[in-house]
Every structure is written in structure tokens, then in C-alpha cells.
Design a protein around this motif. Structure first.
Motif, PDB file in Angstrom:
ATOM      1  N   UNK A  12      37.913  41.115  41.424  1.00  0.00           N
ATOM      2  CA  UNK A  12      38.070  39.656  40.864  1.00  0.00           C
ATOM      3  C   UNK A  12      37.214  40.070  39.486  1.00  0.00           C
ATOM      4  N   UNK A  13      38.017  39.291  38.574  1.00  0.00           N
ATOM      5  CA  UNK A  13      37.357  39.309  37.201  1.00  0.00           C
ATOM      6  C   UNK A  13      36.226  38.889  37.041  1.00  0.00           C
ATOM      7  N   UNK A  14      35.157  39.557  36.049  1.00  0.00           N
ATOM      8  CA  UNK A  14      33.847  39.066  35.963  1.00  0.00           C
ATOM      9  C   UNK A  14      33.777  37.684  35.538  1.00  0.00           C
ATOM     10  N   UNK A  15      34.771  37.283  34.473  1.00  0.00           N
ATOM     11  CA  UNK A  15      34.602  35.896  33.822  1.00  0.00           C
ATOM     12  C   UNK A  15      34.775  34.790  34.769  1.00  0.00           C
ATOM     13  N   UNK A  16      35.604  35.229  36.112  1.00  0.00           N
ATOM     14  CA  UNK A  16      35.849  34.006  36.757  1.00  0.00           C
ATOM     15  C   UNK A  16      34.707  34.021  37.901  1.00  0.00           C
ATOM     16  N   UNK A  22      38.636  35.343  52.189  1.00  0.00           N
ATOM     17  CA  UNK A  22      39.426  36.074  51.246  1.00  0.00           C
ATOM     18  C   UNK A  22      38.818  35.807  49.860  1.00  0.00           C
ATOM     19  N   UNK A  23      38.198  34.632  49.372  1.00  0.00           N
ATOM     20  CA  UNK A  23      37.252  34.603  48.080  1.00  0.00           C
ATOM     21  C   UNK A  23      36.161  35.343  48.065  1.00  0.00           C
ATOM     22  N   UNK A  67      32.653  30.113  38.350  1.00  0.00           N
ATOM     23  CA  UNK A  67      33.672  29.006  38.792  1.00  0.00           C
ATOM     24  C   UNK A  67      34.073  29.400  40.287  1.00  0.00           C
ATOM     25  N   UNK A  68      34.186  30.604  40.646  1.00  0.00           N
ATOM     26  CA  UNK A  68      34.380  31.170  42.153  1.00  0.00           C
ATOM     27  C   UNK A  68      33.078  30.563  43.044  1.00  0.00           C
ATOM     28  N   UNK A 108      37.656  39.260  47.787  1.00  0.00           N
ATOM     29  CA  UNK A 108      38.172  39.165  46.141  1.00  0.00           C
ATOM     30  C   UNK A 108      37.118  39.707  45.394  1.00  0.00           C
TER      31      UNK A 108
END
Lengths: 505, 505
Positions: free
Chosen positions: A37-41, A28-29, A44-45, A32
Motif C-alpha cells: 500500500x502506498x505510504x501516503x495512504x 485485506x486492509x 487514512x487507512x 494490503x
């Protein structure tokens, strides 16, 4: 079963369920990341993905896993287990032995790198900038070389990678199969090039509304028997399918205004993958067997739907009217047979995913040979664009004008998936061989397709292939379904017959 | 810092990063369930969520965590740590001690019960059947009473619960604050009820296109300074915000055709939560401090944007024209002042989530007083409907005609979330007090808002509140920002001034 073994198996089942939970989260990660998923994350992801992959890796390689599989591999215990249970143990043991050789922190570092590299690749492709991607790819190759040593070299270094996607198949075998296929396809491609009966594809060079493309994709997936209560369709740069569990198998496609076939055939393709994962037997859920048995068999399911059904005349006899209704302005005046010929036009294109089902196999052979060069001959990443372009010239008679249309086109290497590409062509071969059997067992196949009665096909595939998940090996599947081992002639026969007629050779 | 401490801290940081990775995965799995995960995957997903939560719990309560926090809590070590590091240790130690005190099997039983009770509550609410829910709620209360003994009674038993959501605030303090607030709000509500100057809200009873609602939500979030490269807006049944990391803070809203304000103010509300999480200092990422410091302070951020800015006249002086352009048919003939009065209409509704910003506080006080009676005075669960209805009559002048519209309306108690409700009203009070300071420091505030220049507000909030994450306690935040402890008069003053004018009292 002895009481003590039964209790141990219950513990092992819980352990497997935990592994499968990690896999769901990781999938799922990833999904996503690719669907919005937003670029700025992303940074961390990437760390989180590395951490969770590390945890899963630890479970696959723990002393506990070692003890479980050692116990269940004892002859006196094996005979108390079902064949499915024995396959679970065998797969876990193989993974355990392969993986425990890699230090956990090396694997974690690698996972982080490859998650990051995929984002870098996306940008590099967009900017046609191989140089920015090259250091990441070099690191990935170095990791893979390191891992091959940990895993143990099979016949050649590249065999070790091939085995991860198509268990038990060797470079020697694939070399033989590919050369046989190439020997039959190259003259066919040449004859087609020389044919004066080229299809008119000009009507495909129009603007096709994206929303209508999406509607048609959803419609056609429903017709295939894709279960929307056990999945969803999204958009991503590179279409893919991902099974979080048989009740949650997601697919993506992409909608290009100036390329209608791309969305249609990507949806059919990913839909084929998804049917496989949605229809794995419920008994296998939560074990390591709840997925496709190999990349090649997986690809056979997508290719069968995309090409052998999706690019067939009976299919469009039924669905062309629907497509015309979605695009009346563009298609009202185009005859069915012209549409059918256009979507089967053979051309030497730069992009694998946009290529026809015939030359597609040559795109694969290029990648297969390059990967062999990297891992068996030490070809450097810096040299890739040059070698890539030379091979395209050699096999397809064209040289990509940019890396965007060349070596940067595929996501696979950015994720470390070396050894994977061969599966695509193996998939075509498996699919043609399965279709040959299906046609024998279901002589009215073309009539069913032409009537839009596709569910019997889905049911046949579920019965013969899907429900088994990984409980059977690729070799067992192809033998059980068709009565003989993988034979490239079925694909060559199919392609020769189809294209001889299409191009009036 | 001593070298050995430094090394231990590095290990601890990795450990915290791992915990934060689990939390990100859990948050995404939850977000996905609520924004479009396929139905048939829910059962497997629930298992996966349970497994990952269990793993996180294990990390929070492990012997390793015990050893880390014991070491870092030694006076000679504490003085080598920064204030942020000490706060990390303090929070981890508190969580560790709280969780360790409960025998694992009791906690497991409780988790099963509360998961089950939420399903029972859903059915009971739908069927207006408190009796079927009552035995489950009684068991949950009994568990919480047992846990309070494990955790240790603070001043009163209910203090122990309150502290979980609003650290360090006591029942004595909240009693004083709420009674002061209640004494000022009840007469105000009565005066409004008696006022002949009721706003006309009839024009809100029209159909508002959902796509236009979405466009306006996106627009207004952009105006607030919500960073779409660090977040995304989706739709879900119940709006929420979730911070996976400061670079990935997602919000949802819902679009109801017949309720325009619901989407607009939900977006502002969740946007307020999201600004908080997006603007936590990068230093805190990957620690336990990278989020809001308490439920009350979190709620202050959402309420400030939703009500104090979002339902203000200057705000709509700037944005009403935009809203009219999104809905010309419905709003072209509605004057700004009439719109402003309509979205601030006060009514004595039964349902907390549908109430206005004034009576909302009375809904909360009812719940707070009832929870206190349960835990400090032994009020039985059987008596809840009766007590609930009596308090609604007393404070709001209405008696719910059914438990569905009364004691069964909220999900919180079924999940064991006693002590949570107070935060909602504390949030309103914190927000009013912060706005008072902001207005002093930024005298041109109304002009800025009326000019659509909202970024200075966001920056002020980031500087004063957001960037600190959990590094400061709620009490420290409100004192540092406003120069005094929480004081309910600011909220009462604000509401009196606003509604006296609106209702011409």
C-alpha cells in the motif's frame, strides 16, 4: 429443533456472516498495508481500520449478540443444538463478555494506535531507533493494562493475556512446561557448543538470486499441497499468513540475497499456517469457527512443516536436487549431507526468526519472561532494551549490539500482541507430539517424504486437525490426535535425537 | 457558528468519515478482486461486498442522515456554514432523498436482478445471443422507469438518469451540444475515409515485450507527475483507476504483446484520472467531496492526458526516443512522424473502446440517442439491435456483422448504468475547452511538452480543477476555468485542425 429456535438460529447465522465479512475486509486492509500500500495512504487507512474494527467490535458486543448467546446458552436450548453450534455460542459468549466490558471508543482509539504503531515500528527498526517507537509502545502497554482490568484478572494479570491466544492454559502450567523444556535443552545446547563437529555453513554466505528464491518457494509450496487457486504468495518485511476465507489464504515471505534459508523456511512455515486455514471444513465458513483453534495449534502446523519435515534429511533427499538446479553456481559442489547439516546448524543468533529450531525456544522464553515482568511486575517500556539484552546474555550467552538486532526485531508488540510469543514454543511442542503419532500411524513416513509424496501428510493433518477449525479446543485436539495432553518431552526427545546425531554428541 | 450547530457538525463529520471508510474498504476489495484475488475466494468476497455496500447504503439513508441534512438545510443554519459545508449537505441530501424514495424491497429486487443480468450479459456477449439477454435488459429498463417515477421526472424522463452522472445538465442542452458536434464530425470522418493519405500502421503489428511496456508505463506516469508514494500501478483485464483516498490512488493497465498503444494510452488515461484524485485538497478528505465532481469532468482529465497531450506531436518529440530505447528492434527504423500518424489513425471500428479519439464521439452519440429513445419515446428492448445497427450505418458508415460487435459490446446497460455514456463525450469536450484556456494562459505549452516539462500542466489542472474535488459542480468548474459554459466547438476545432493536417485534407 423447535421452530422458533430454528428461526432465531437463522438470524444468528446471518449475524455471524456479517461479522465474518467485516473480518475479511479488515484482514485485506491489513494485508494490503504490509504488501505494498502506498505510504501516503497509511494515515487514512489507519482510521478506516480503526472504524471497521470498531464496527466489528460493536457486533461482538451488541445487545443483539447478548440476547442471541443468552438464548442459545439456556440448557433446554443447548440440548437442541449440535456440538458445533454449541461451540459457536460458547466462543461468541466468551468474546461478548470479554469485550463488552471495554467502551467502544477506547477500543477504537486502541485499534487506530496499533495500526499506526506498526508503521512507526517498521521505521524505528530500519533506523535502529527505539526512542521513536517507545512512546507508542508505552501507550499500547497502557491500553493493554487498562483492558486487563476490563477483562478481569485471571490468576495473574498476564494470565488474562495468555488466555487470548492459548485458551485455558495458565501461567503456572506454562512456567512448568517451559522450565522442564529448558532443563533438557540447556545441557543439549551446551554439549553442542562444546562439540568439535560443527557443520560448515560457509557456502550459505553467497549471493542467491531473489527471483530464483521466489521460484523455489512457489515450487515447494505446490509440493506441500498449498492451493494457489485459494491463495497467493507475496513479499513483505515480516513474513505472515492471513486467511480472508478458506478460499483466500495468503502468505508472504521475504527474499534476502545473502540468506537463502530465510526465504525457503519462511515459505514452508507460512505454508503450514496456510494449509490449516485452507482446509477448514466448508460447513464452518462464515461462522466464528473458520480458523485455527489457537495460536499454539496454528504454530504447530507451521513448525511441523518448517522444521520437522522441512529440516529433515528425507525432505532434502528429495528436494536438494531441485534446489541445486535453482542455484547451480552456489550449490553444485555442496553435498546433500553438508547442506542438511548447515541448515540445522545451532548457533546463538540475535534474531528469533533466523534462529535454529533448538535455541528458538530460548528466544521465546526471553520474551515470555519479559512480558510477565511488564504485566505482573510493572517493568516499564523504557527499561526493555536493557532487560532484553541482559536476558539474551543470560540464556544465549550473547548481547545484541543494537536494538535493531534486539528488542526492535519483532512486529508483535507494535500490534499489541502480548501473550502471543509463548504460542511459538507451545507450537513446537504440539508439533513434536503430533509427529510422534503420525509416525506411529504412518510408519513409512520417511520414505513418503523422501519420495516427495507429501500429500498424505497434508491429508492426515486435514483429517485430524485442519477440518475442525475452532470446533475443538487445543486441549481436545492434542488429546484426540495423540491420546495424551501436551507433553514437552516429545519435543525434547526429538531435539536430543536429532542433534545428538548431527553433532555426533 | 452557534455552539450547538458546531457540535452537530462535528458529529456529522464523524458520520461522513465513517461512510468514507466503508467506501475505502469497498474500493480495496474491488481492486483486489481485479488485480489478483484467488478464484476460490470470489464467492465469499461477493457476499462481503454486498454486505458492506448495504451498510454504506444504510448510512446514506438513515434517519440520522435525514436529521443531519434537514438541520443543516435550514436557511438560518445554512448561512452559518461555509460553501464547502453547504455543498456537502446538498450532496448528502440529494442522495438521501433519491435513495429514500425507493421502497427497500424494490431496490433489493433490482440489485439482485442487475447482479444476475451482468452474468447473463457476459454469456450472451460470448455466445452472440442477444435474445437470451433481452428479457433481463427489459426488466432492468422497467425497473429504471419505475425508479424515475420515484425519483421524480425532471424535464424529460431521461433527464432524471442523465443527472445522476452529470448533475444539472439537461437533455435539451446535451441534444444541442451533440447535434452540433455530430454535424461537424460526420463530414470530417467522411473526408478522412476518402483521403488517400492513410498512415502506415503495419509496424505496430509486432510483438512488444510486456516487461518493457511496464517499464515505459512507469516512466511516463512519473513524467506526468503521478505520485507513486500515493499510488501504485498494477495489471488487470480492463484498466481502471480507483481512489481509496487522495494518498492512495491506484491505477491498472494491461500489457498486450501485440498491442503497444493499448498499454501506453491506458496508462496515460488512468494516470489522468489518478492525478485528479491524488490532488483533491486535503480539507475534503473524509467528506463526500473528496473525488471527481462528475463522470464528465473525470473523463476530461483522462482524455486530456491520453489524447490531447499523449497523442500530440510535441509529446512524442520528447518521448519517442525513450520509447525507441525500450523497443529498439521494433521501432529503431520508424520515424517519429510515422509513429505519430500511426497512433492517430482513424478507422471506423465497431468497438467503442478500440476506436480513435475522433470517431469515439460518434459511438457515444449512438448510445445517447438510443437511451433517449428507450426512456423518452418508449423504444422497446427487442428493437435495440436493429436501431443500433441503423445508427452505426448512419453515423459511421458501417453495420456491425453481429450483436457481439454491436449492441452487446458494453457492460453498462447490464448493470443499469443508463445515462452514463454521454459523460465520455462530454469529457472530450470539457478537455478540449480546458486545453484551449490552458494554451491561452501558457502560450509556451507545446515547448514545455516537447521539453518533457509536464509538471506545470499538472499544477495548472490541480489549481483549476483537481483541488476542488466535488466542492464545485461541473458547470461551475467549466465556467470558472474557461470563462464560458460547455461549448462543443472547441473539440470540433481541435479535431478538425489535427486531422486536417494529419490526413492532408
Amino acid at each position: 429443533m423447535e421452530e422458533s429456535i430454528k428461526l432465531e438460529w437463522e438470524k444468528f447465522s446471518k449475524y455471524l456472516l456479517k461479522m465474518s465479512g467485516y473480518l475479511e475486509a479488515i484482514s485485506l486492509l491489513h494485508w494490503d498495508l504490509r504488501t505494498g500500500a502506498p505510504r501516503k495512504g497509511v494515515e487514512v487507512r489507519s482510521g478506516t481500520l480503526g472504524m471497521l474494527s470498531g464496527e466489528l467490535f460493536r457486533l461482538e458486543t451488541s445487545e443483539e449478540m447478548g440476547a442471541f448467546t443468552e438464548l442459545f446458552s439456556r440448557p433446554e436450548v443447548m440440548e437442541q443444538l449440535s456440538s458445533v453450534q454449541n461451540k459457536i455460542v460458547k466462543d461468541c459468549r466468551k468474546e461478548y463478555e470479554r469485550s463488552k466490558s471495554i467502551p467502544a471508543e477506547r477500543y477504537e482509539e486502541y485499534s487506530k494506535l496499533s495500526a499506526h504503531a506498526q508503521t512507526i515500528w517498521e521505521e524505528a527498526k530500519e533506523n535502529n531507533d527505539f526512542a521513536s517507537f517507545e512512546p507508542f509502545l508505552s501507550q499500547i502497554v497502557a491500553f493493554k493494562q487498562e483492558f486487563i482490568d476490563y477483562w478481569g484478572v485471571k490468576n495473574t494479570r498476564y494470565d488474562t493475556l495468555l488466555d487470548m491466544y492459548e485458551p485455558d492454559l495458565t501461567v503456572t502450567e506454562v512456567d512448568a512446561i517451559f522450565s522442564r523444556l529448558r532443563n533438557r535443552l540447556v545441557p543439549l545446547v551446551e554439549a553442542i557448543s562444546a562439540s568439535p563437529n560443527k557443520p560448515d555453513t560457509s557456502f550459505l554466505q553467497q549471493i542467491f538470486d531473489k527471483e530464483q528464491q521466489q521460484k523455489f518457494s512457489l515450487f515447494i509450496l505446490g509440493q506441500m499441497g498449498y492451493d494457489f487457486e485459494a491463495g497467493r504468495l507475496d513479499e513483505s518485511v515480516h513474513p505472515f499468513a492471513t486467511g480472508l476465507s478458506p478460499g483466500d489464504v495468503r502468505i508472504t515471505t521475504h527474499y534476502l540475497q545473502d540468506n537463502l534459508p530465510s526465504a525457503v523456511f519462511s515459505s514452508l512455515h507460512e505454508g503450514g499456517h496456510a494449509l490449516y486455514e485452507q482446509n477448514v471444513s466448508p460447513d464452518l465458513v462464515g461462522t466464528v469457527l473458520a480458523g485455527g483453534t489457537s495460536m499454539g495449534i496454528h504454530e504447530s502446523q507451521s513448525r511441523l512443516w518448517e522444521n520437522m519435515i522441512g529440516r529433515s534429511l528425507p525432505f532434502w533427499e528429495r528436494y536438494y536436487g531441485d534446489l541445486q538446479q535453482h542455484f547451480p553456481e552456489q550449490l553444485a559442489n555442496v553435498e546433500l549431507v553438508d547442506f542438511y547439516r548447515a541448515i540445522n546448524s545451532v548457533g546463538n543468533s540475535f534474531i528469533r526468526t533466523e534462529s535454529d529450531e533448538l535455541t528458538y525456544n530460548l528466544h521465546i522464553i526471553v520474551r515470555y519472561e519479559i512480558e510477565k515482568l511488564i504485566f505482573n511486575e510493572g517493568l516499564s517500556v523504557q527499561e526493555l532494551p536493557e532487560v532484553w539484552n541482559a536476558k539474551y546474555q543470560q540464556y544465549l550467552g550473547i548481547t545484541p549490539p543494537s536494538d535493531q538486532l534486539g528488542v526492535l526485531q519483532d512486529v508483535h508488540w507494535s500490534g499489541g500482541d502480548f501473550g502471543y510469543f509463548a504460542s511459538y514454543s507451545l507450537g513446537n511442542m504440539y508439533a513434536a507430539q503430533m509427529m510422534h503419532t503420525l509416525r506411529k500411524e504412518m510408519p513409512e513416513l520417511d520414505e513418503l517424504i523422501a519420495a516427495g509424496n507429501l500429500l498424505p501428510i497434508k491429508e492426515w493433518l486435514t483429517e485430524k486437525i485442519h477440518r475442525h477449525g475452532r470446533a475443538l479446543t487445543p486441549a481436545e485436539i492434542i488429546l484426540e490426535v495423540t491420546g495424551e495432553p501436551l507433553n514437552p518431552d516429545y519435543l525434547a526427545d526429538y531435539l536430543e535425537a536429532k542433534y545428538t546425531e548431527l553433532y555426533k554428541l
